[in-house]
Design a protein around this motif. Sequence first.
Motif, PDB file in Angstrom:
ATOM      1  N   THR A  39      -3.650  11.565  10.744  1.00 15.92           N
ATOM      2  CA  THR A  39      -3.250  11.941   9.381  1.00 15.92           C
ATOM      3  C   THR A  39      -1.751  11.740   9.168  1.00 15.92           C
ATOM      4  OG1 THR A  39      -3.082  14.289   9.995  1.00 15.92           O
ATOM      5  CG2 THR A  39      -5.165  13.556   8.980  1.00 15.92           C
ATOM      6  N   ALA A  40      -0.964  11.981  10.203  1.00 18.97           N
ATOM      7  CA  ALA A  40       0.482  11.744  10.075  1.00 18.97           C
ATOM      8  C   ALA A  40       0.752  10.256   9.848  1.00 18.97           C
ATOM      9  CB  ALA A  40       1.213  12.234  11.327  1.00 18.97           C
ATOM     10  N   CYS A  41       0.065   9.411  10.586  1.00 19.06           N
ATOM     11  CA  CYS A  41       0.265   7.962  10.425  1.00 19.06           C
ATOM     12  C   CYS A  41      -0.105   7.497   9.023  1.00 19.06           C
ATOM     13  CB  CYS A  41      -0.558   7.194  11.460  1.00 19.06           C
ATOM     14  SG  CYS A  41       0.110   7.239  13.128  1.00 19.06           S
ATOM     15  N   VAL A  42      -1.275   7.896   8.531  1.00 19.86           N
ATOM     16  CA  VAL A  42      -1.680   7.404   7.206  1.00 19.86           C
ATOM     17  C   VAL A  42      -0.822   7.995   6.101  1.00 19.86           C
ATOM     18  CG1 VAL A  42      -4.048   6.793   7.839  1.00 19.86           C
ATOM     19  CG2 VAL A  42      -3.581   9.080   6.932  1.00 19.86           C
ATOM     20  N   SER A  43      -0.325   9.200   6.299  1.00 21.10           N
ATOM     21  CA  SER A  43       0.547   9.809   5.288  1.00 21.10           C
ATOM     22  C   SER A  43       1.844   9.029   5.144  1.00 21.10           C
ATOM     23  CB  SER A  43       0.838  11.274   5.633  1.00 21.10           C
ATOM     24  OG  SER A  43      -0.348  12.028   5.549  1.00 21.10           O
ATOM     25  N   VAL A  44       2.382   8.575   6.258  1.00 27.85           N
ATOM     26  CA  VAL A  44       3.609   7.784   6.216  1.00 27.85           C
ATOM     27  C   VAL A  44       3.300   6.360   5.745  1.00 27.85           C
ATOM     28  CG1 VAL A  44       5.519   6.873   7.591  1.00 27.85           C
ATOM     29  CG2 VAL A  44       4.729   9.212   7.961  1.00 27.85           C
ATOM     30  N   LEU A  45       2.150   5.837   6.137  1.00 31.19           N
ATOM     31  CA  LEU A  45       1.754   4.483   5.737  1.00 31.19           C
ATOM     32  C   LEU A  45       1.744   4.300   4.221  1.00 31.19           C
ATOM     33  CD1 LEU A  45      -1.137   3.377   8.095  1.00 31.19           C
ATOM     34  CD2 LEU A  45       0.806   1.991   7.395  1.00 31.19           C
ATOM     35  N   VAL A  46       1.164   5.240   3.504  1.00 33.16           N
ATOM     36  CA  VAL A  46       1.056   5.081   2.049  1.00 33.16           C
ATOM     37  C   VAL A  46       2.411   5.171   1.361  1.00 33.16           C
ATOM     38  CG1 VAL A  46      -1.346   5.851   1.892  1.00 33.16           C
ATOM     39  CG2 VAL A  46       0.486   7.510   1.603  1.00 33.16           C
ATOM     40  N   GLU A  47       3.398   5.729   2.027  1.00 37.38           N
ATOM     41  CA  GLU A  47       4.734   5.865   1.450  1.00 37.38           C
ATOM     42  C   GLU A  47       5.691   4.765   1.877  1.00 37.38           C
ATOM     43  OE1 GLU A  47       5.505   8.093  -0.833  1.00 37.38           O
ATOM     44  OE2 GLU A  47       3.508   8.966  -0.729  1.00 37.38           O
ATOM     45  N   SER A  48       5.347   4.021   2.914  1.00 35.09           N
ATOM     46  CA  SER A  48       6.274   3.037   3.471  1.00 35.09           C
ATOM     47  C   SER A  48       6.243   1.722   2.704  1.00 35.09           C
ATOM     48  CB  SER A  48       5.926   2.772   4.936  1.00 35.09           C
ATOM     49  OG  SER A  48       6.805   1.823   5.468  1.00 35.09           O
ATOM     50  N   ASP A  49       7.438   1.168   2.482  1.00 34.39           N
ATOM     51  CA  ASP A  49       7.579  -0.140   1.841  1.00 34.39           C
ATOM     52  C   ASP A  49       7.967  -1.224   2.844  1.00 34.39           C
ATOM     53  OD1 ASP A  49       7.000   0.795  -0.743  1.00 34.39           O
ATOM     54  OD2 ASP A  49       9.071   1.426  -1.046  1.00 34.39           O
ATOM     55  N   SER A  50       8.187  -0.837   4.071  1.00 35.96           N
ATOM     56  CA  SER A  50       8.628  -1.771   5.099  1.00 35.96           C
ATOM     57  C   SER A  50       7.421  -2.416   5.785  1.00 35.96           C
ATOM     58  CB  SER A  50       9.474  -1.030   6.133  1.00 35.96           C
ATOM     59  OG  SER A  50       9.612  -1.794   7.302  1.00 35.96           O
ATOM     60  N   ASP A  51       7.378  -3.748   5.766  1.00 29.92           N
ATOM     61  CA  ASP A  51       6.290  -4.470   6.439  1.00 29.92           C
ATOM     62  C   ASP A  51       6.275  -4.174   7.933  1.00 29.92           C
ATOM     63  OD1 ASP A  51       5.455  -5.596   4.044  1.00 29.92           O
ATOM     64  OD2 ASP A  51       6.541  -7.475   4.377  1.00 29.92           O
ATOM     65  N   ASP A  52       7.453  -4.132   8.542  1.00 38.88           N
ATOM     66  CA  ASP A  52       7.540  -3.864   9.978  1.00 38.88           C
ATOM     67  C   ASP A  52       7.051  -2.456  10.308  1.00 38.88           C
ATOM     68  OD1 ASP A  52       8.572  -6.406  10.439  1.00 38.88           O
ATOM     69  OD2 ASP A  52      10.657  -5.719  10.466  1.00 38.88           O
ATOM     70  N   PRO A 122      -1.389  -8.375  -1.546  1.00 36.54           N
ATOM     71  CA  PRO A 122      -0.655  -7.105  -1.523  1.00 36.54           C
ATOM     72  C   PRO A 122      -1.340  -5.971  -2.286  1.00 36.54           C
ATOM     73  CG  PRO A 122       0.859  -8.903  -1.888  1.00 36.54           C
ATOM     74  CD  PRO A 122      -0.525  -9.492  -1.934  1.00 36.54           C
ATOM     75  N   GLU A 123      -1.878  -6.237  -3.455  1.00 39.64           N
ATOM     76  CA  GLU A 123      -2.515  -5.166  -4.223  1.00 39.64           C
ATOM     77  C   GLU A 123      -3.803  -4.680  -3.545  1.00 39.64           C
ATOM     78  OE1 GLU A 123      -3.816  -9.074  -6.099  1.00 39.64           O
ATOM     79  OE2 GLU A 123      -1.897  -8.237  -5.485  1.00 39.64           O
ATOM     80  N   VAL A 124      -4.510  -5.580  -2.864  1.00 39.99           N
ATOM     81  CA  VAL A 124      -5.717  -5.200  -2.125  1.00 39.99           C
ATOM     82  C   VAL A 124      -5.311  -4.370  -0.908  1.00 39.99           C
ATOM     83  CG1 VAL A 124      -7.696  -6.055  -0.811  1.00 39.99           C
ATOM     84  CG2 VAL A 124      -7.043  -7.169  -2.964  1.00 39.99           C
ATOM     85  N   ALA A 125      -4.285  -4.810  -0.195  1.00 37.95           N
ATOM     86  CA  ALA A 125      -3.805  -4.069   0.976  1.00 37.95           C
ATOM     87  C   ALA A 125      -3.353  -2.666   0.579  1.00 37.95           C
ATOM     88  CB  ALA A 125      -2.669  -4.824   1.660  1.00 37.95           C
ATOM     89  N   LYS A 126      -2.679  -2.563  -0.556  1.00 39.32           N
ATOM     90  CA  LYS A 126      -2.202  -1.256  -1.018  1.00 39.32           C
ATOM     91  C   LYS A 126      -3.388  -0.334  -1.338  1.00 39.32           C
ATOM     92  CE  LYS A 126       1.088   0.835  -4.175  1.00 39.32           C
ATOM     93  NZ  LYS A 126       2.149   0.589  -5.128  1.00 39.32           N
ATOM     94  N   ALA A 127      -4.399  -0.865  -2.025  1.00 42.76           N
ATOM     95  CA  ALA A 127      -5.572  -0.065  -2.366  1.00 42.76           C
ATOM     96  C   ALA A 127      -6.345   0.338  -1.114  1.00 42.76           C
ATOM     97  CB  ALA A 127      -6.483  -0.832  -3.329  1.00 42.76           C
ATOM     98  N   LEU A 128      -6.494  -0.584  -0.175  1.00 37.53           N
ATOM     99  CA  LEU A 128      -7.222  -0.259   1.057  1.00 37.53           C
ATOM    100  C   LEU A 128      -6.440   0.716   1.931  1.00 37.53           C
ATOM    101  CD1 LEU A 128      -8.894  -3.652   2.034  1.00 37.53           C
ATOM    102  CD2 LEU A 128      -9.910  -1.653   0.925  1.00 37.53           C
ATOM    103  N   THR A 129      -5.114   0.654   1.887  1.00 30.55           N
ATOM    104  CA  THR A 129      -4.308   1.628   2.625  1.00 30.55           C
ATOM    105  C   THR A 129      -4.516   3.027   2.051  1.00 30.55           C
ATOM    106  OG1 THR A 129      -2.667  -0.038   3.221  1.00 30.55           O
ATOM    107  CG2 THR A 129      -1.954   2.258   3.323  1.00 30.55           C
ATOM    108  N   ARG A 130      -4.584   3.134   0.733  1.00 30.64           N
ATOM    109  CA  ARG A 130      -4.852   4.443   0.116  1.00 30.64           C
ATOM    110  C   ARG A 130      -6.262   4.927   0.472  1.00 30.64           C
ATOM    111  NH1 ARG A 130      -2.129   2.059  -4.541  1.00 30.64           N
ATOM    112  NH2 ARG A 130      -4.196   1.713  -5.413  1.00 30.64           N
ATOM    113  N   LEU A 131      -7.242   4.001   0.490  1.00 34.05           N
ATOM    114  CA  LEU A 131      -8.595   4.362   0.901  1.00 34.05           C
ATOM    115  C   LEU A 131      -8.606   4.830   2.355  1.00 34.05           C
ATOM    116  CD1 LEU A 131     -11.677   4.480   0.476  1.00 34.05           C
ATOM    117  CD2 LEU A 131     -11.749   2.053   1.098  1.00 34.05           C
TER     118      LEU A 131
END
Length: 151
Positions: A39-52, A122-131
């Motif tokens: 949960t910590a990883c996905v919480s930071v993932l949805v907020e991160s703008d850095s590809d790395d 990018p828009e698909v990746a963003k939606a799937l990251t939120r999912l």
Amino acid sequence: MTTISSENYALSEETVISPLLTLPVLESADLFELANVCTACVSVLVESDSDDARAALYTRLFAALETLRERCKDDLSPYLVEQLIAGEKSGSCVPDCWLETGLQVDYALALTKALMAGTLMPEVAKALTRLLHDMVWMLAEYIKEPYFTAH
């Protein structure tokens, strides 16, 4: 008065992401601890703008989910059973067709692997990251919800 700049934000993102990536997922970690890492990883993932940062977080999440998947096969330790009895049993946070924890972990692993490939628009990746975020949080809640009754 303190002002918020992109430099301050980058520093705060670094202080959040770095511990997630450097702290080892211990072989002795239990289901609850692994769920917390996920949960910590996905919480930071949805907020991160850095590809790395996202690439590193997906890798970390994938490793934690794989360990969680293996841990799901093990018998629960007595202290976890105690915690699962302690709460009041109520309706599950997942539908009946998803009551198998391993299936939920497999879905999260598949989504993570698809996102790790980096081939999505990018828009698909963003939606799937939120999912993925929502699935992992639901999985963590499911793992921790009381389902034993005290005798």
